[in-house]
Design an enzyme around this catalytic site. Structure first.
Site, short mmCIF file in Angstrom:
data_model
loop_
_atom_site.label_atom_id
_atom_site.label_comp_id
_atom_site.label_asym_id
_atom_site.label_seq_id
_atom_site.Cartn_x
_atom_site.Cartn_y
_atom_site.Cartn_z
N ASP A 55 0.81 -1.21 0.00
CA ASP A 55 0.00 0.00 0.00
C ASP A 55 0.85 1.28 0.00
OD1 ASP A 55 0.97 -0.37 2.57
OD2 ASP A 55 -0.99 -0.61 3.50
N ASP B 297 -7.97 -1.77 14.08
CA ASP B 297 -9.36 -2.05 13.67
C ASP B 297 -9.45 -3.31 12.81
OD1 ASP B 297 -8.17 -1.20 11.34
OD2 ASP B 297 -9.53 0.48 10.98
N HIS C 129 -7.57 -3.99 10.11
CA HIS C 129 -7.26 -3.84 8.69
C HIS C 129 -5.97 -4.54 8.30
CE1 HIS C 129 -5.07 0.12 9.67
NE2 HIS C 129 -4.18 -0.54 8.96
N GLU D 162 -9.72 -1.39 4.91
CA GLU D 162 -10.40 -0.99 6.14
C GLU D 162 -11.69 -1.78 6.34
OE1 GLU D 162 -8.92 0.76 8.22
OE2 GLU D 162 -8.28 2.73 7.54
#
Ligand code: GLP
Length: 241
Positions: A67, A136, A138, A143
């Site tokens: 990413d 979270d 991810h 996400e």
């Protein structure tokens, strides 16, 4: 999923570096899916150490990073291009033409995403995908969502990711709001997945990812369905398992 519990960050890094070394030794022209963040820093450090000793050779590998922030040029200290060069590529013998990081400043992001997918396909897919995990749940910058996004795409970062990544920037306002990331299908198609995780702040995400139901609300939970996924975590990260 194969779970390996270790004492601390150093042991996690050493074990992860061992698995990557074994991969490169067995298949010198491996395609490595690489990750950024605090989690893999120690792993890269260990790999550099072994490279300097002459124990590992990266000259034939191809690296494909997960990413990149949208809007940060390669020269920006917090871009993932910069991170990878600073913490790994500049210290080993990966050929520059074999290094790939998504382009966060492409004029046409849709095209950049499509081209990244083509690149992965042309490389023959990923042999070993190294991953960290967000608080979270991810992976890459995939996400929590209502569905699993399969391919490379642009994503809006969640508040929790922006907050978590603020530590790398001068202020929260400086954290980019968007990123480009490879998708879940690409990660799942990697032959091997290696997730490394440390620290108390990841314990809930790990619990959800490993013991919870498979749901796009916790992107890492899909790894339960991967045929060859290893998770190396320290005692704190595994404290809620
Ligand atoms: C970042 C990256 C991920 C990384 C995760 C955890 O947002 N996009 O690839 O795995 O968050 O980062 P860290 O290892 O610093 O906790």
């Amino acid at each position: 999923m194969k779970i390996i519990k270790v004492k601390n960050y150093d042991e996690m890094s050493r074990k992860a570096a061992n698995i990557i070394s074994a991969q490169v030794l067995i298949k010198p022209d491996s395609v490595l899916g690489l990750a950024t963040g605090g989690s893999p820093l120690g792993t890269y450090k260990q790999l550099i150490e072994w490279y300097n000793k002459g124990d590992i050779d990266f000259s034939e590998i191809t690296s494909i990073n997960l990413d990149e922030y949208v809007g940060l040029p390669d020269t920006h200290e917090q871009s993932y291009h910069y991170f990878m060069h600073e913490n790994f590529f500049d210290h080993v013998n990966v050929k520059p033409e074999n290094i790939h990081v998504p382009n966060g400043v492409a004029a046409n992001m849709t095209q950049a995403c499509r081209e990244y997918e083509e690149l992965i396909k042309k490389a023959g897919g990923i042999d070993l995908q190294l991953l960290g995990i967000g608080t979270d749940g991810h992976i890459g910058f995939n996400e929590p969502d209502d569905f699993f996004e399969p391919l490379t795409h642009v994503v809006s970062l969640t508040e929790s990711t922006i907050k978590a990544n603020t530590r790398f920037f001068d202020s929260e306002d400086d954290v980019p709001r968007k990123a480009i990331t490879v998708g879940i299908k690409t990660i799942m198609q990697a032959k091997k997945v290696l997730l490394i995780v440390n620290g108390k702040n990841k314990a809930d995400a790990v619990k959800e990812a490993v013991c919870g139901k498979v749901t796009p609300a916790v992107p890492a939970s899909i790894l339960q369905l991967h045929p060859d996924c290893t998770i190396i975590g320290d005692e704190e990260a595994f404290s809620k398992l």
